[in-house]
Scaffold this active site. Structure first.
Site, mmCIF file in Angstrom:
data_model
loop_
_atom_site.group_PDB
_atom_site.id
_atom_site.type_symbol
_atom_site.label_atom_id
_atom_site.label_comp_id
_atom_site.label_asym_id
_atom_site.label_seq_id
_atom_site.Cartn_x
_atom_site.Cartn_y
_atom_site.Cartn_z
ATOM 1 N N HIS A 20 60.848 43.543 38.110
ATOM 2 C CA HIS A 20 59.558 43.039 37.252
ATOM 3 C C HIS A 20 59.882 43.446 35.998
ATOM 4 O O HIS A 20 59.273 44.088 35.240
ATOM 5 C CB HIS A 20 58.349 43.473 37.817
ATOM 6 C CG HIS A 20 57.247 43.027 37.181
ATOM 7 N ND1 HIS A 20 57.055 41.567 37.018
ATOM 8 C CD2 HIS A 20 55.890 43.731 36.561
ATOM 9 C CE1 HIS A 20 55.752 41.359 36.650
ATOM 10 N NE2 HIS A 20 55.233 42.892 36.397
ATOM 11 N N ASP A 52 38.484 56.490 40.344
ATOM 12 C CA ASP A 52 39.094 56.561 39.011
ATOM 13 C C ASP A 52 39.030 58.043 38.393
ATOM 14 O O ASP A 52 37.957 58.813 38.676
ATOM 15 C CB ASP A 52 38.740 55.368 37.918
ATOM 16 C CG ASP A 52 39.386 55.371 36.687
ATOM 17 O OD1 ASP A 52 40.041 54.323 36.638
ATOM 18 O OD2 ASP A 52 39.643 56.054 35.932
ATOM 19 N N ILE A 59 50.581 48.290 41.571
ATOM 20 C CA ILE A 59 50.892 47.375 40.337
ATOM 21 C C ILE A 59 51.068 48.112 39.431
ATOM 22 O O ILE A 59 51.645 47.405 38.293
ATOM 23 C CB ILE A 59 49.273 46.590 40.305
ATOM 24 C CG1 ILE A 59 49.064 45.982 41.542
ATOM 25 C CG2 ILE A 59 49.337 45.519 39.285
ATOM 26 C CD1 ILE A 59 47.619 45.149 41.464
ATOM 27 N N THR A 60 50.920 49.405 39.243
ATOM 28 C CA THR A 60 51.247 50.050 38.044
ATOM 29 C C THR A 60 52.914 50.067 37.643
ATOM 30 O O THR A 60 53.739 49.934 38.356
ATOM 31 C CB THR A 60 51.100 51.634 38.307
ATOM 32 O OG1 THR A 60 49.647 51.771 38.609
ATOM 33 C CG2 THR A 60 51.069 52.414 36.941
ATOM 34 N N ASN A 61 52.924 49.668 36.225
ATOM 35 C CA ASN A 61 54.374 49.567 35.577
ATOM 36 C C ASN A 61 54.860 50.662 35.095
ATOM 37 O O ASN A 61 54.173 51.494 34.785
ATOM 38 C CB ASN A 61 54.236 48.515 34.601
ATOM 39 C CG ASN A 61 54.105 47.196 35.001
ATOM 40 O OD1 ASN A 61 55.075 46.769 35.693
ATOM 41 N ND2 ASN A 61 53.444 46.205 34.563
ATOM 42 N N ALA A 93 40.293 52.091 38.289
ATOM 43 C CA ALA A 93 39.108 50.913 38.063
ATOM 44 C C ALA A 93 39.138 50.471 36.772
ATOM 45 O O ALA A 93 37.970 50.120 36.233
ATOM 46 C CB ALA A 93 37.747 51.816 38.511
ATOM 47 N N GLN A 129 40.947 47.384 34.069
ATOM 48 C CA GLN A 129 40.837 45.855 33.891
ATOM 49 C C GLN A 129 41.214 45.273 35.230
ATOM 50 O O GLN A 129 40.558 44.237 35.800
ATOM 51 C CB GLN A 129 41.707 45.537 32.946
ATOM 52 C CG GLN A 129 41.216 45.808 31.495
ATOM 53 C CD GLN A 129 40.087 45.063 30.948
ATOM 54 O OE1 GLN A 129 39.068 45.067 31.659
ATOM 55 N NE2 GLN A 129 40.297 44.355 29.843
ATOM 56 N N ILE A 130 42.518 45.543 35.686
ATOM 57 C CA ILE A 130 42.721 45.109 37.035
ATOM 58 C C ILE A 130 41.955 45.544 38.327
ATOM 59 O O ILE A 130 41.528 44.671 38.855
ATOM 60 C CB ILE A 130 44.341 45.246 37.301
ATOM 61 C CG1 ILE A 130 45.412 45.107 36.002
ATOM 62 C CG2 ILE A 130 44.816 44.800 38.756
ATOM 63 C CD1 ILE A 130 46.872 45.367 36.259
ATOM 64 N N GLY A 131 41.731 47.044 38.341
ATOM 65 C CA GLY A 131 40.936 47.581 39.311
ATOM 66 C C GLY A 131 39.619 46.723 39.381
ATOM 67 O O GLY A 131 39.103 46.369 40.615
HETATM 68 N N1 APR Z 1 44.075 58.550 38.800
HETATM 69 C C1 APR Z 1 43.447 57.384 38.996
HETATM 70 N N2 APR Z 1 43.118 56.661 37.974
HETATM 71 C C2 APR Z 1 43.869 56.951 36.739
HETATM 72 C C3 APR Z 1 44.459 58.028 36.619
HETATM 73 C C4 APR Z 1 44.904 58.814 37.590
HETATM 74 N N3 APR Z 1 45.690 59.699 37.522
HETATM 75 N N4 APR Z 1 45.108 57.832 35.288
HETATM 76 C C5 APR Z 1 44.694 57.039 34.710
HETATM 77 N N5 APR Z 1 43.647 56.049 35.571
HETATM 78 C C6 APR Z 1 42.866 55.017 35.319
HETATM 79 C C7 APR Z 1 42.431 55.070 33.936
HETATM 80 O O1 APR Z 1 41.335 55.651 33.814
HETATM 81 C C8 APR Z 1 41.796 53.384 33.951
HETATM 82 O O2 APR Z 1 40.766 53.371 34.110
HETATM 83 O O3 APR Z 1 43.673 53.930 35.445
HETATM 84 C C9 APR Z 1 42.875 52.892 34.742
HETATM 85 C C10 APR Z 1 43.835 52.026 34.353
HETATM 86 O O4 APR Z 1 43.021 50.767 33.637
HETATM 87 P P1 APR Z 1 43.538 49.972 32.454
HETATM 88 O O5 APR Z 1 43.687 50.757 31.353
HETATM 89 O O6 APR Z 1 42.295 49.116 32.238
HETATM 90 O O7 APR Z 1 44.813 49.167 32.799
HETATM 91 P P2 APR Z 1 45.109 47.799 33.618
HETATM 92 O O8 APR Z 1 45.111 46.661 32.950
HETATM 93 O O9 APR Z 1 44.283 47.760 34.871
HETATM 94 O O10 APR Z 1 46.758 47.882 34.239
HETATM 95 C C11 APR Z 1 46.806 49.081 34.902
HETATM 96 O O11 APR Z 1 48.776 48.107 35.785
HETATM 97 O O12 APR Z 1 49.734 45.994 35.429
HETATM 98 C C12 APR Z 1 49.846 47.440 35.282
HETATM 99 O O13 APR Z 1 51.178 47.964 33.086
HETATM 100 C C13 APR Z 1 49.912 48.115 33.761
HETATM 101 O O14 APR Z 1 50.489 50.018 34.390
HETATM 102 C C14 APR Z 1 49.465 49.161 34.047
HETATM 103 C C15 APR Z 1 48.513 49.150 35.285
#
Ligand code: APR
Length: 319
Positions: free
Chosen positions: A175, A33, A118-120, A10, A12-14
């Site tokens: 990607h 999250d 979407i995760t990288n 949840a 930035q992207i979420g």
């Molecule tokens: N289970 C659920 N959520 C998790 C876990 C987990 N095991 N580990 C981390 N998170 C959550 C974090 O608490 C955080 O709120 O994932 C969220 C990631 O959000 P951001 O740090 O804001 O990252 P974001 O910009 O959304 O990007 C997420 O997408 O594009 C890719 O490279 C980017 O890998 C990154 C991912």
């Protein structure tokens, strides 16, 4: 009954995904999250905008996979984003561990969901997610191609002063820095891009620069933001995939999909055009590639393979 979309992560992207899904009234949204407060807070904040924007869907936040049960779609952004100077590949070790937890969490609670990752580093993470979860390959896809294509189209539109709607193009392959802009399939107002080069409307050098800028499109934003990576365009791209699935639109979209001999590659995920309908990835569309596109596509697949080999070294259960 309304459909249910779970967003794992949840951040930035979420959060942006949740907002877009609500505005479109695509489905009820569960934000999950490990930081439950972020999920709950964002769900409540977006829900409180419903009287203003006039949408009618439920939003909730949780850190319990039971609440995500029987989701129709799951979009995964759990993980760490890049910091300036990092490549997507640098995220492998940490995000692989996170994706293993997510796979355990979703495989029994939503075994029939359409899962968009979407995760990288995208292609390797989506491949690991499929292996960890055992969910069917046509129901697990990665979001990257729509984003890369959208960046490329935007840059072309700015250069050529043509509305984005009049430009068609694809960016395929992995990607990463080896992604391949399909110049042979790029059309502006129905005309091939090569015609524009011949007519001197865009120089070969300028076009090459735009291709390069597209490859580095994510890094350009990371550098500006300093504290995170792109989120508006990635979220919009993820929503387009979810919508095509939920509404059975059968759109042709470039996505990281499982290849089983298509384009000459087997048992690897990479960006190709696919048809997304209510059965998931219903078809992989095989474009006719020029020799140069073929060569670059192969190089791109090679870099995904190399990174997957690195992933196997980190976690031997992937072998
Ligand atoms: N289970 C659920 N959520 C998790 C876990 C987990 N095991 N580990 C981390 N998170 C959550 C974090 O608490 C955080 O709120 O994932 C969220 C990631 O959000 P951001 O740090 O804001 O990252 P974001 O910009 O959304 O990007 C997420 O997408 O594009 C890719 O490279 C980017 O890998 C990154 C991912």
């Amino acid at each position: 009954m309304r459909k249910k979309i779970t967003l794992i992560g949840a951040g930035q992207i979420g959060g942006t995904l949740a907002h877009l899904i609500a505005l479109k009234e695509l489905a009820d949204v569960v934000l999950f999250d490990v930081a439950a407060g972020i999920a709950k807070g964002k769900a409540l904040d977006i829900a409180q905008s419903s009287p203003v924007n006039g949408f009618n869907v439920n939003l909730s936040g949780t850190d319990n996979y039971e609440d995500t049960k029987n989701s129709d779609v799951i979009i995964i952004t759990a993980g760490v984003p890049r910091k300036p100077g990092m490549t997507r590949d640098d995220l492998l070790g940490i995000n692989l561990k996170i994706i293993k937890q997510v796979a355990q969490g979703i495989k029994n609670t939503s075994p029939n969901a359409f899962v968009i990752c979407i995760t990288n580093p995208l292609d390797v993470i989506v491949m690991a997610l499929q292996k960890y979860s055992g969910l069917s390959k046509n129901k697990i896809v990665g979001m990257a191609g729509i984003l890369d294509s959208s960046r490329f189209i935007y840059f072309l539109s700015q250069e050529l002063k043509v509305p984005v709607q009049k430009i068609k193009s694809f960016v395929l392959g992995g990607h990463g820095d080896s992604m391949v802009a399909m110049l042979g399939s790029t059309e502006i107002e129905g005309k091939k891009i090569q015609e524009f080069v011949k007519e001197g409307k865009i120089s070969k050098e300028k076009l090459d620069q735009i291709v390069e800028r597209t490859k580095k499109g994510g890094a350009e934003i990371v550098k500006f933001l300093e504290k995170g990576s792109a989120f508006y365009a990635p979220a919009a791209s993820g929503v387009e995939m979810a919508e095509s699935y939920l509404k059975d639109l059968k759109k042709q979209l470039p996505c990281a999909a499982h290849l089983n001999g298509e384009y000459g590659f087997k048992d690897i995920y990479a960006g190709v055009p696919v048809i997304i309908g209510n059965k998931g990835v219903e078809k992989i569309v095989e474009l006719n590639l020029s020799d140069e596109e073929k060569k670059n596509f192969s190089l791109s697949i090679k870099s995904v393979e190399d990174l997957f080999n690195a992933a196997k070294k980190i976690d031997s259960s992937l072998a």
